[in-house]
Design a protein around this motif. Sequence first.
Motif, PDB file in Angstrom:
ATOM      1  N   ILE A  60       0.822  -1.190  -0.006  1.00 38.94           N
ATOM      2  CA  ILE A  60      -0.140   0.202  -0.030  1.00 38.94           C
ATOM      3  C   ILE A  60       1.038   1.122   0.158  1.00 38.94           C
ATOM      4  CG2 ILE A  60      -2.001  -0.960   0.775  1.00 38.94           C
ATOM      5  CD1 ILE A  60      -1.233   0.159   3.792  1.00 38.94           C
ATOM      6  N   ASP A  61       0.364   2.297  -0.423  1.00 37.30           N
ATOM      7  CA  ASP A  61       1.154   3.626  -0.614  1.00 37.30           C
ATOM      8  C   ASP A  61       1.111   4.502   0.500  1.00 37.30           C
ATOM      9  OD1 ASP A  61       2.767   5.516  -2.305  1.00 37.30           O
ATOM     10  OD2 ASP A  61       0.853   6.262  -2.764  1.00 37.30           O
ATOM     11  N   GLU A  62       1.527   3.993   1.432  1.00 40.30           N
ATOM     12  CA  GLU A  62       1.893   4.862   2.963  1.00 40.30           C
ATOM     13  C   GLU A  62       3.382   4.262   3.413  1.00 40.30           C
ATOM     14  OE1 GLU A  62      -0.666   5.131   6.003  1.00 40.30           O
ATOM     15  OE2 GLU A  62      -2.439   5.631   4.776  1.00 40.30           O
ATOM     16  N   SER A  63       4.261   5.145   3.377  1.00 37.37           N
ATOM     17  CA  SER A  63       5.626   4.845   3.904  1.00 37.37           C
ATOM     18  C   SER A  63       5.641   4.672   5.434  1.00 37.37           C
ATOM     19  CB  SER A  63       6.577   6.230   3.185  1.00 37.37           C
ATOM     20  OG  SER A  63       6.358   7.067   4.047  1.00 37.37           O
ATOM     21  N   VAL A  64       6.972   4.289   5.591  1.00 37.69           N
ATOM     22  CA  VAL A  64       7.399   4.099   7.126  1.00 37.69           C
ATOM     23  C   VAL A  64       7.333   5.368   7.676  1.00 37.69           C
ATOM     24  CG1 VAL A  64       9.222   3.470   8.788  1.00 37.69           C
ATOM     25  CG2 VAL A  64       8.343   2.078   6.764  1.00 37.69           C
ATOM     26  N   ASP A  65       7.734   6.400   6.869  1.00 44.81           N
ATOM     27  CA  ASP A  65       7.838   7.824   7.441  1.00 44.81           C
ATOM     28  C   ASP A  65       6.469   8.339   7.762  1.00 44.81           C
ATOM     29  OD1 ASP A  65      10.463   7.403   6.764  1.00 44.81           O
ATOM     30  OD2 ASP A  65      10.405   9.445   5.606  1.00 44.81           O
ATOM     31  N   ASP A  66       5.509   8.006   7.004  1.00 49.30           N
ATOM     32  CA  ASP A  66       3.948   8.336   7.171  1.00 49.30           C
ATOM     33  C   ASP A  66       3.530   7.669   8.529  1.00 49.30           C
ATOM     34  OD1 ASP A  66       3.783   9.911   4.732  1.00 49.30           O
ATOM     35  OD2 ASP A  66       3.226   8.177   3.489  1.00 49.30           O
ATOM     36  N   GLU A  67       3.920   6.538   8.541  1.00 51.03           N
ATOM     37  CA  GLU A  67       3.337   5.820   9.694  1.00 51.03           C
ATOM     38  C   GLU A  67       4.002   6.390  11.214  1.00 51.03           C
ATOM     39  OE1 GLU A  67       0.964   3.981   9.397  1.00 51.03           O
ATOM     40  OE2 GLU A  67       1.069   2.646   7.816  1.00 51.03           O
ATOM     41  N   TYR A  68       5.342   6.596  11.279  1.00 56.18           N
ATOM     42  CA  TYR A  68       5.781   7.306  12.562  1.00 56.18           C
ATOM     43  C   TYR A  68       5.079   8.672  12.543  1.00 56.18           C
ATOM     44  CZ  TYR A  68       9.522   3.903  13.011  1.00 56.18           C
ATOM     45  OH  TYR A  68      10.356   2.760  13.367  1.00 56.18           O
ATOM     46  N   LEU A  69       4.914   9.493  11.519  1.00 58.04           N
ATOM     47  CA  LEU A  69       4.097  10.673  11.565  1.00 58.04           C
ATOM     48  C   LEU A  69       2.681  10.418  12.286  1.00 58.04           C
ATOM     49  CD1 LEU A  69       5.434  12.451   8.220  1.00 58.04           C
ATOM     50  CD2 LEU A  69       5.898  13.313  10.680  1.00 58.04           C
ATOM     51  N   GLY A  70       2.085   9.582  12.026  1.00 57.82           N
ATOM     52  CA  GLY A  70       0.871   9.143  12.306  1.00 57.82           C
ATOM     53  C   GLY A  70       0.864   8.708  13.942  1.00 57.82           C
ATOM     54  N   ILE A  71       1.970   8.251  14.268  1.00 57.79           N
ATOM     55  CA  ILE A  71       2.058   7.706  15.692  1.00 57.79           C
ATOM     56  C   ILE A  71       2.320   9.081  16.443  1.00 57.79           C
ATOM     57  CG2 ILE A  71       3.894   6.799  17.276  1.00 57.79           C
ATOM     58  CD1 ILE A  71       4.230   4.358  15.184  1.00 57.79           C
ATOM     59  N   ILE A  72       2.928   9.938  15.845  1.00 61.89           N
ATOM     60  CA  ILE A  72       3.170  11.290  16.762  1.00 61.89           C
ATOM     61  C   ILE A  72       1.896  11.691  16.877  1.00 61.89           C
ATOM     62  CG2 ILE A  72       4.111  13.683  16.479  1.00 61.89           C
ATOM     63  CD1 ILE A  72       6.616  12.279  14.930  1.00 61.89           C
ATOM     64  N   ASN A  73       1.229  11.855  15.929  1.00 62.46           N
ATOM     65  CA  ASN A  73      -0.425  12.608  15.838  1.00 62.46           C
ATOM     66  C   ASN A  73      -1.238  11.735  16.793  1.00 62.46           C
ATOM     67  OD1 ASN A  73       0.360  15.094  14.773  1.00 62.46           O
ATOM     68  ND2 ASN A  73      -0.166  14.112  12.620  1.00 62.46           N
ATOM     69  N   TYR A  74      -1.286  10.403  16.738  1.00 62.53           N
ATOM     70  CA  TYR A  74      -2.114   9.706  17.634  1.00 62.53           C
ATOM     71  C   TYR A  74      -1.426   9.583  18.979  1.00 62.53           C
ATOM     72  CZ  TYR A  74      -4.668   7.482  14.043  1.00 62.53           C
ATOM     73  OH  TYR A  74      -5.805   7.224  12.911  1.00 62.53           O
ATOM     74  N   CYS A  75      -0.561   9.968  19.503  1.00 63.55           N
ATOM     75  CA  CYS A  75       0.192  10.238  20.864  1.00 63.55           C
ATOM     76  C   CYS A  75      -0.335  11.378  21.309  1.00 63.55           C
ATOM     77  CB  CYS A  75       1.717  10.043  20.788  1.00 63.55           C
ATOM     78  SG  CYS A  75       2.289   8.520  20.785  1.00 63.55           S
ATOM     79  N   ILE A  76      -0.273  12.424  20.458  1.00 65.19           N
ATOM     80  CA  ILE A  76      -0.790  13.666  21.053  1.00 65.19           C
ATOM     81  C   ILE A  76      -2.376  13.905  21.237  1.00 65.19           C
ATOM     82  CG2 ILE A  76      -1.044  16.182  20.400  1.00 65.19           C
ATOM     83  CD1 ILE A  76       1.758  15.664  18.674  1.00 65.19           C
ATOM     84  N   MET A  77      -2.855  13.111  20.156  1.00 62.33           N
ATOM     85  CA  MET A  77      -4.352  13.054  20.440  1.00 62.33           C
ATOM     86  C   MET A  77      -4.399  12.057  21.670  1.00 62.33           C
ATOM     87  SD  MET A  77      -5.054  12.102  16.364  1.00 62.33           S
ATOM     88  CE  MET A  77      -6.629  11.510  16.619  1.00 62.33           C
ATOM     89  N   ALA A  78      -3.829  11.206  22.100  1.00 65.15           N
ATOM     90  CA  ALA A  78      -4.230  10.565  23.125  1.00 65.15           C
ATOM     91  C   ALA A  78      -3.917  11.495  24.523  1.00 65.15           C
ATOM     92  CB  ALA A  78      -3.167   9.199  23.294  1.00 65.15           C
ATOM     93  N   MET A  79      -3.017  12.165  24.346  1.00 64.53           N
ATOM     94  CA  MET A  79      -2.738  13.095  25.649  1.00 64.53           C
ATOM     95  C   MET A  79      -3.670  14.195  25.575  1.00 64.53           C
ATOM     96  SD  MET A  79       1.473  13.620  25.555  1.00 64.53           S
ATOM     97  CE  MET A  79       1.861  13.400  23.951  1.00 64.53           C
ATOM     98  N   ILE A  80      -4.306  14.448  24.644  1.00 63.05           N
ATOM     99  CA  ILE A  80      -5.521  15.509  24.611  1.00 63.05           C
ATOM    100  C   ILE A  80      -6.621  14.907  25.276  1.00 63.05           C
ATOM    101  CG2 ILE A  80      -7.393  16.629  23.205  1.00 63.05           C
ATOM    102  CD1 ILE A  80      -4.837  17.264  21.426  1.00 63.05           C
ATOM    103  N   GLN A  81      -6.862  13.469  24.925  1.00 60.69           N
ATOM    104  CA  GLN A  81      -8.153  12.698  25.642  1.00 60.69           C
ATOM    105  C   GLN A  81      -8.097  12.328  26.954  1.00 60.69           C
ATOM    106  OE1 GLN A  81     -10.004  13.494  23.242  1.00 60.69           O
ATOM    107  NE2 GLN A  81     -11.094  11.591  22.647  1.00 60.69           N
ATOM    108  N   LEU A  82      -6.514  12.083  27.478  1.00 62.61           N
ATOM    109  CA  LEU A  82      -6.274  11.839  28.770  1.00 62.61           C
ATOM    110  C   LEU A  82      -6.769  13.282  29.689  1.00 62.61           C
ATOM    111  CD1 LEU A  82      -2.903   9.923  28.746  1.00 62.61           C
ATOM    112  CD2 LEU A  82      -5.123   9.196  29.498  1.00 62.61           C
TER     113      LEU A  82
END
Length: 182
Positions: A60-82
Motif C-alpha cells: 500500500i502507498d503509505e511509507s514508514v515515514d508516514d506511519e511514524y508521523l501518524g504515531i506522533i499525531n495519535y500520541c498527541i491525540m491520546a494526551m489530549i483525550q487523557l
Amino acid sequence: MSQTDQQFDDIVYKAREIFSVKTKDYGMAWRILRTQSLTDQIFIKAARIRSLEEKKESKIDESVDDEYLGIINYCIMAMIQLDKGSSIDNYDMDLDELYFLYDGFVKETKTLMLAKNHDYGEAWRDMRVSSMTDLILMKLLRIKQIEENEGQTIVSEGLKANYQDILNYAVFALIKLTEQQN
C-alpha cells in the motif's frame, strides 16, 4: 539550538501540518475515541512498521515515514483525550483550544526529550530504527496493561509518560531515517 532540537521541531512541524489538514477534512471525529482506541491505532501503525522492516516490501502507498508521523499525531491525540476525556455528545472543540493543547503537549514532550538526551547523552543515535520500533511496541503493551489496570500503577510511569516516550521514539526514528536518506 542543538541539532536534535531543530530536527525535533522540523519533524513535529510536518506532523502538525498533517494533523491540521486532517482536521479540516474530518473535523474532530477522533474526539469520540477513548484512549484505548488511540492506543490500538498506534499499535496498528507500529505493527505495520515492524512488518515492513521484516518484509522489506509494501503493498500500500503509505511509507514508514508516514506511519511514524501518524504515531506522533495519535500520541498527541491520546494526551489530549487523557486531559479532556472522550465524549460522543460533546466531541467538538474550539480550534484555538485544540492547537493550544497540541502545541502544549509537544512542548512538554520536547522538554522531556531534551532532559533525557542530556542524561543519556543521545544514546538513541547509536540505536537501530528497528529497535525504536520494538521499544514503541513494548511501550504500547505497557500502556495496554496500565489501561487494563484502569490507569493505576504501583511504581511505573503512567499513560502520559509512555505516550511521550513513544512520540519521542517516533521522532528519533524519523531523524535517523532522514539522515540515512541524505
